[in-house]
Design an enzyme around this catalytic site. Structure first.
Site, short mmCIF file in Angstrom:
data_model
loop_
_atom_site.label_atom_id
_atom_site.label_comp_id
_atom_site.label_asym_id
_atom_site.label_seq_id
_atom_site.Cartn_x
_atom_site.Cartn_y
_atom_site.Cartn_z
N HIS A 113 157.15 62.64 53.91
CA HIS A 113 155.81 62.86 54.49
C HIS A 113 154.75 63.12 53.42
CE1 HIS A 113 157.36 62.80 58.53
NE2 HIS A 113 158.14 63.84 58.34
N ASP A 150 165.01 58.50 59.00
CA ASP A 150 164.67 59.81 59.55
C ASP A 150 164.02 59.58 60.92
OD1 ASP A 150 164.08 62.83 58.38
OD2 ASP A 150 162.58 62.21 59.86
N HIS A 152 161.46 60.89 62.09
CA HIS A 152 160.00 60.89 61.97
C HIS A 152 159.53 59.70 61.13
CE1 HIS A 152 161.23 65.16 62.59
NE2 HIS A 152 160.22 65.14 63.44
N ASP A 229 167.95 63.84 61.70
CA ASP A 229 167.31 64.43 62.88
C ASP A 229 167.23 63.44 64.05
OD1 ASP A 229 165.53 63.01 61.30
OD2 ASP A 229 164.09 64.65 61.05
ZN LIG Z 1 162.39 64.09 60.11
#
Ligand SMILES: [Zn+2]
Length: 285
Positions: A113, A150, A152, A229
């Site tokens: 991120h 991931d 996200h 995740d």
């Molecule tokens: Zn994540």
């Protein structure tokens, strides 16, 4: 010969209740060791010039001085030094992959991120993107495919790699979910949004398609942002992958026969050490 890079100094930050907690590396380290993996300290040590390969000119200094504010990503004491160890793990894994040994960096904080000038989503430096840039700078690989699994969207990697020559980026991620980006593909970034409650069959089908697209780019090396995740019991997302799915994911990636390395991103359930072990069983095949 596969390699795992880890350093228990990366356990030395945290605040009670934060999901990005020390157990993630501590217990995964113990589990991989018990499973017979050798865990080495980084062989390539990151410097501020590595950070400057992609981040803005003030970013290293800002992280070092704690001059940033993001509720999810605190200015822990000493975090810059620990983030540099995490980056060193990614650089070491990338180097190992270029030399022909698949590798995994088991470190924290994660990186995908972190944007050009931003600390966010538990990430300070974009470990994987910087490792790819370093491979290109060192002329160890000119064409690199990046796969982000991931849950996200890898918004930082997307931002840093957009239009970068020799790079194709592909992210599979849950939508809607933090950070809210990655709804569409653009330039050299393939974004594959997945609805909440996506299970193994659909996920693996989409991953297979993603790998085909990455292979069509004819990369010399594949870099994987490995988040765990996507697991059905992860506390902060809603995909529904099972424990055994991670071995499938690892082996699908291994079947590309590409030189490859993976870097730990997210994954917050107490089963994460087992998920990593399964992933590596496939990834190191
Ligand atoms: Zn994540």
């Amino acid at each position: 010969m596969s390699k795992v890079f880890s350093d228990l100094k990366t356990l030395e930050y945290g605040v009670p209740g934060h999901p990005e907690a020390p157990f993630r590396v501590k217990e995964s380290h113990a589990r991989l060791y018990a499973a017979g993996h050798t865990l080495d300290k980084p062989t390539v040590v990151a410097s501020s010039s590595d950070v400057a390969l992609l981040h803005g000119p003030g970013h290293f200094k800002r992280v070092s001085s704690g001059d940033f504010s993001d509720a999810d990503t605190p200015a822990y004491e000493g975090i810059a030094g620990i983030a540099m160890i995490s980056l060193s793990g990614a650089l070491s894994a990338a180097h190992s992959a270029a030399e022909g040994s698949p590798a995994f960096s088991l470190m924290r904080p994660p990186g995908h991120h972190a944007g050009r000038d931003s600390v966010r989503g538990f990430c300070y430096f974009n470990n994987l993107a910087l490792a790819c840039a370093r491979l290109q700078a060192d002329k160890k690989a000119a064409r690199i495919a990046i796969l982000d699994i991931d849950v996200h969207h890898g918004d930082g990697t997307d931002e840093l790699m957009t239009k970068r020559e020799g790079v194709l980026f592909c992210s599979l991620h849950q939508v809607p979910l933090y950070p809210g980006t990655g709804l569409k593909s653009h330039d050299n970034c393939i974004n594959i949004p997945l609805p909440p409650f996506t299970g193994e069959a659909f996920y693996l089908k989409e991953l297979d398609k993603a790998l085909d697209e990455l292979l069509a780019f004819k990369p010399e090396l594949l870099a994987v942002s490995a988040g765990f995740d996507t697991y059905k019991e992860d506390p902060i997302a809603q995909l529904k992958l099972d424990k055994k799915t991670y071995r499938h994911i690892g082996s699908l990636i291994a079947q590309t026969k590409l030189k490859r390395f993976a870097v730990l991103e997210g994954g917050y359930s107490t089963d994460m050490p087992l998920l990593i072990e399964h992933f590596l069983d496939g990834f190191f095949l």
